[in-house]
Design an enzyme around this catalytic site. Structure first.
Site, PDB file in Angstrom:
ATOM      1  N   GLU A 132       0.842  -1.192   0.000  1.00 12.53           N
ATOM      2  CA  GLU A 132       0.000   0.000   0.000  1.00 12.53           C
ATOM      3  C   GLU A 132       0.878   1.243   0.000  1.00 12.53           C
ATOM      4  O   GLU A 132       2.112   1.165   0.069  1.00 12.53           O
ATOM      5  CB  GLU A 132      -0.942  -0.004   1.210  1.00 12.53           C
ATOM      6  N   HIS A 252      -8.507  10.296   3.870  1.00 15.05           N
ATOM      7  CA  HIS A 252      -8.205   9.231   2.923  1.00 15.05           C
ATOM      8  C   HIS A 252      -8.405   9.785   1.515  1.00 15.05           C
ATOM      9  O   HIS A 252      -9.442  10.370   1.210  1.00 15.05           O
ATOM     10  CB  HIS A 252      -9.120   8.023   3.147  1.00 15.05           C
ATOM     11  N   ARG A 301      -0.345   8.994   2.134  1.00 11.94           N
ATOM     12  CA  ARG A 301      -1.709   9.490   1.949  1.00 11.94           C
ATOM     13  C   ARG A 301      -1.802  11.009   1.888  1.00 11.94           C
ATOM     14  O   ARG A 301      -2.609  11.546   1.136  1.00 11.94           O
ATOM     15  CB  ARG A 301      -2.599   8.953   3.068  1.00 11.94           C
ATOM     16  N   HIS A 362     -10.671  10.551   7.622  1.00 10.66           N
ATOM     17  CA  HIS A 362     -10.470   9.109   7.766  1.00 10.66           C
ATOM     18  C   HIS A 362      -9.901   8.721   9.121  1.00 10.66           C
ATOM     19  O   HIS A 362     -10.496   7.928   9.837  1.00 10.66           O
ATOM     20  CB  HIS A 362      -9.544   8.630   6.654  1.00 10.66           C
ATOM     21  N   ARG A 397      -0.368   9.028   9.212  1.00 17.30           N
ATOM     22  CA  ARG A 397      -0.318   7.575   9.409  1.00 17.30           C
ATOM     23  C   ARG A 397       0.087   6.847   8.138  1.00 17.30           C
ATOM     24  O   ARG A 397      -0.422   7.133   7.057  1.00 17.30           O
ATOM     25  CB  ARG A 397      -1.690   7.077   9.869  1.00 17.30           C
TER      26      ARG A 397
END
Length: 841
Positions: A132, A252, A301, A362, A397
């Protein structure tokens, strides 16, 4: 009319029932259930009570699609996982917390599998690993293709039922109960009709664990479920706990765009879709992530969300597209069945058309500040999962670290509670102001936050949001105590603190993007914003970034007038001097790594102790699992008294011993010597005072030790006040000239003048000195000076005697009527108090 202050306690009926538990866990996601299960394993006879706002399966965990990040591939290393996490956190991760995560994570994940979690595997039985955003390796395990959270939640619920862990469902936690010493001793909560008990009640427990999840519902559009209203953060704030870095809210980048004006929980399009090869495009089909970051569509992100927002702004559109048409139907149905079904439900076929996406709230990277054992700044109150700020995430994060964080730190909390066994007293009466917010303002709160404190922020937008939130606190009607008003009050509390922190941080970093301060600023903003809630409202402090000590120790040092960051830096230097690159070679060679012990820090001589928190910070830094104070700074102790007990690996205890005792014995020596001087002056009006004759780097601590001994501090530095001495007088051409020169340049600064002859006193008094230092005066001349000041001075003038003072002459000097006796020896040459570490077991 001004808006009322944020309440420090929710208005609610008195508890109508009470239950007892050893540990109460608030929340039933991966973090909460792991705490309960691990504690039940360690202490089968203990009663663990889980309180959850809806049903056991309704929290955020089940919505996690992507998976859990952990080093399972032999070609991967914890060091690489650590580096990826630190890069995503943009300078604000706690390296020790991240190292704990990546080294303990694989074991915690295996234990989750032992509890029944089934992850996707290859035909030959190996775990399937995907990649990811922000990860440079394939290290993400997943279940059901894109239903990892649902599988984890299922396994944990079944395990909890097998362990017969008691659960109260449909229960909204209200406020923390504390004893007279401020330790957590339980919670109040409201159980709605479907729950095991009706109405407001109380749970008494020796430890309270917050695992309440996120606060995404503070925004109009979020991936969070309806229960994520920031209840844990709001409770912690009302209780006085420190909340850190709450401005870092991760949006997100790829949430299914459902059309203009859609609100509430929005479907998530997992980052794993891009991990498998899908890519972002604008309305013209252009791949705008290429050239933005070396990882392109798999950038962290915050980078992707910002690029999407820029593209939307430049094109005037309210969404972009995620193109995975090249996957084909079979891959969509097998690898991402949940996402595929959600898209089809909303009329989109990702096999034949790109998916419309836009960023939405998110994940909160900040939260209730904790240490490596999940301890908050309130004794007995722990936090883990999204409600906590462990330091793992920093400013942003890294994908799929959240479920791993819940696992690792939940286990550490359970182990710490088991080892320490907190024992709070009875709940004390709480006279804090109560209040509630009208639930009708909830949509307004969410709309203002989405407009002014969302992905894009500026001074103007944040000030407008803050004004709107203040207005929302005022209501012309009495607000009934009910679930809707409690939740809205929690949302407004969290929104207010978040907006204030976002307005204070004048830079762009990670998931905090200021349009008016669009660059990262490590000179002024490489640090954390810590917030506590007071009767006057939120109080914010800036803490420079570093591998910080436990919050309770930092809070204790702050209360003592010391800077935790400076103490941390001092410990860093001391350990670096002691350990060098090779470390404690003797202990490494002679002591097995797994060997543990208990040690007592024992006074060998009578004296006054000072610096226990500093010594404890050294032991904790090197791995002490448990510490317990048996004395307090400023107390008189006798030879043989145990000052503190520490428990942990033998290697760590012996490595920490010298640094901890160097500081403790020296500071206790300063306090002990100060105490002797204070005793010598007993019955007079004079006080013992220190000077700037301190050891380099230890001034603040040595002056603190003087206070522990009963003395008072003089100037901390050359800038606190002007002190005119003999050489200044010579350079200026006279004492009056020197006094006038200082007064002209620094009109508001206190001026002290040192004289060494009685005939200088008149001129100094004529100039209006507020404090006069009598250097090396005889007792007779000191008495004459006191009399001259009494006869001449129109305003209060303080007199200090210094130079040539001894304990034998101290009382005679004090009896002349001077205000202070300045004793440089207190800090410069105090003998150390003999203190040792005795190991046992």
């Amino acid at each position: 009319m001004s808006a009322p202050a944020i309440p420090l306690r929710l208005t609610a009926p008195a508890p109508g029932w009470t239950v007892e538990a050893d540990v109460v866990v608030i929340g039933s996601g991966i973090a909460g259930l792991t705490v309960a299960l691990r504690h039940a394993e360690l202490e089968p006879s203990a009663k663990v009570l889980v309180v959850t706002k809806d049903v056991l399966s309704a929290g955020s965990t089940r919505w996690a699609q992507g998976g859990i990040a952990a080093v399972l591939d032999p070609r991967d290393t914890p060091g690489e996982h650590l580096n990826d996490t630190l890069l995503a956190g943009v300078g604000l991760c706690d390296t020790r917390a991240v190292r704990t995560l990546v080294t303990e994570g694989p074991g915690a994940l295996r234990r989750l599998m032992e509890r029944g979690a089934r992850f996707d595997r290859t035909p030959d039985g190996e775990l399937q690993l995907t990649r990811e955003g922000g990860h440079r390796r394939r290290r993400i395990v997943h279940a059901g293709g894109d239903a990892t959270g649902a599988e984890v939640q299922r396994a944990l619920i079944e395990a909890a039922r097998a362990e017969h862990i008691e659960v109260i469902e449909h229960a909204l936690v209200l406020d923390l109960l504390k004893d007279a010493r401020g330790r957590a001793t339980g919670v109040t909560l409201h159980v709605m009709g479907e729950g095991a008990r009706d109405g407001v009640g109380a749970v008494r427990a020796r430890a309270v664990v917050l695992a309440t999840g996120g606060m995404g519902q503070v925004y109009s559009a979020t991936t969070n479920p309806a229960v994520s209203t920031g209840d844990g953060v709001a409770l912690a704030l009302r209780a006085g706990a420190v909340v850190r870095d709450i401005e870092f809210v991760q949006f997100h980048p790829t949430v299914l765009w459902l059309g203009e004006g859609s609100t509430g929980q929005q479907p998530l399009i997992s980052e794993a879709v891009r991990g498998e090869g899908a890519y972002l495009v604008d309305h013209e089909g252009g791949r705008f992530m290429q050239g933005v970051h070396e990882l392109a569509d798999l950038a962290p992100r915050d980078v992707v969300a910002k690029a999407i927002m820029r593209t939307m702004r430049e094109t005037g559109r309210d969404h972009v597209y995620l193109d995975g048409r090249h996957f084909g139907r079979e891959k969509w149905e097998s690898r991402f069945p949940t996402i595929y079904a959600v898209c089809r439900e909303h009329g989109i076929d990702p096999v034949t058309e790109p998916i419309p996406v836009a960023p939405a709230a998110h994940y909160a990277s900040g939260g209730v500040r904790t240490d490596l054992h999940g301890r908050t700044s309130i004794e007995g109150l722990y936090a883990c999962g999204e409600v906590a700020c462990t330091g793992v995430h920093g400013a942003n994060r890294l994908a799929s670290n959240s479920l791993l964080e819940g696992l690792v730190f939940a286990e550490r909390i359970a182990e710490h509670i088991h080892a320490v066994r907190p024992s709070p007293g009875e709940p004390a009466a709480d006279g804090a102001a109560t209040g509630l917010v009208d639930p009708r303002v909830r949509p307004r709160i969410q709309a203002h936050m989405s407009t002014g404190a969302s992905v894009l922020r500026s001074r103007e937008s944040l000030l407008a949001t803050a004004r709107a939130l203040r207005d929302a606190r005022w209501t012309p009607v009495e607000v009934p105590a009910c679930t809707e008003s409690w939740e809205t009050t929690n949302l407004l509390t969290v929104a207010t603190v978040l907006t204030g922190a976002a307005a204070a941080r004048l830079e762009t970093r990670g998931s905090h993007w200021r349009e008016d301060y669009d660059t990262r600023d490590d000179n002024d903003w490489l640090g954390h914003l810590d917030v506590t809630l007071t009767e006057e409202g939120p109080r914010m402090t800036y803490t420079p970034h570093g591998d910080a000590m436990p919050p309770r120790l930092a809070q204790e040092l702050t209360a003592a007038g010391l800077d935790p960051a400076e103490v941390d830096a001092l410990i860093d230097r001391a350990l670096a001097e002691d350990l060098q690159e090779a470390g404690d070679v003797t202990s490494l060679a002679t002591i097995p790594a797994e060997q543990s012990c208990v040690g007592d820090v024992v006074a060998r001589k009578d004296g006054i102790v000072a610096g226990l928190a500093v010594a404890e910070a050294v032991f904790v830094r090197l791995g002490a699992a448990r510490t317990e104070r048996r004395a307090k700074d400023g107390e008189r102790v006798r030879a043989g008294d145990v000052l503190m007990t520490v428990e942990g690996p033998v290697r760590a205890m012996l490595t920490a011993e010298r640094t901890a005792l160097n500081l403790l014995t020296h500071l206790s020596g300063v306090a002990t010597l100060t105490g002797r001087w204070v005793e010598a002056l007993s019955g007079t009006a004079a006080r013992v005072r220190d000077s700037r004759k301190t050891l380099p780097g230890l001034r603040a601590l040595e002056k603190y030790a003087v206070r522990c001994g009963g003395g008072v501090n003089h100037r901390m530095s050359l800038s606190d006040a002007a002190l005119i001495k003999d050489n200044h007088v010579v350079a200026a051409g006279g004492v009056a000239e020197a006094f006038r020169a200082v007064r002209e340049r620094y009109p508001d600064l206190p001026i002290e003048v040192e004289i060494d002859r009685l005939d200088q006193l008149e001129a100094v008094l004529d100039e209006g000195a507020g404090e006069i230092l009598l250097d090396n005066f005889t007792i007779e001349d000191t008495a004459r000076a006191v009399q001259v000041v009494k006869n001449r001075a129109k305003n209060r003038v303080a007199l200090e005697a210094s130079g040539g003072l001894t304990l034998e002459s101290a009382r005679s000097v004090a009896e002349t009527g001077v205000d202070y006796l300045a004793v440089g020896a207190l800090t410069h040459s105090a003998p150390a108090l003999d203190i040792a570490l005795d190991l046992r077991g």
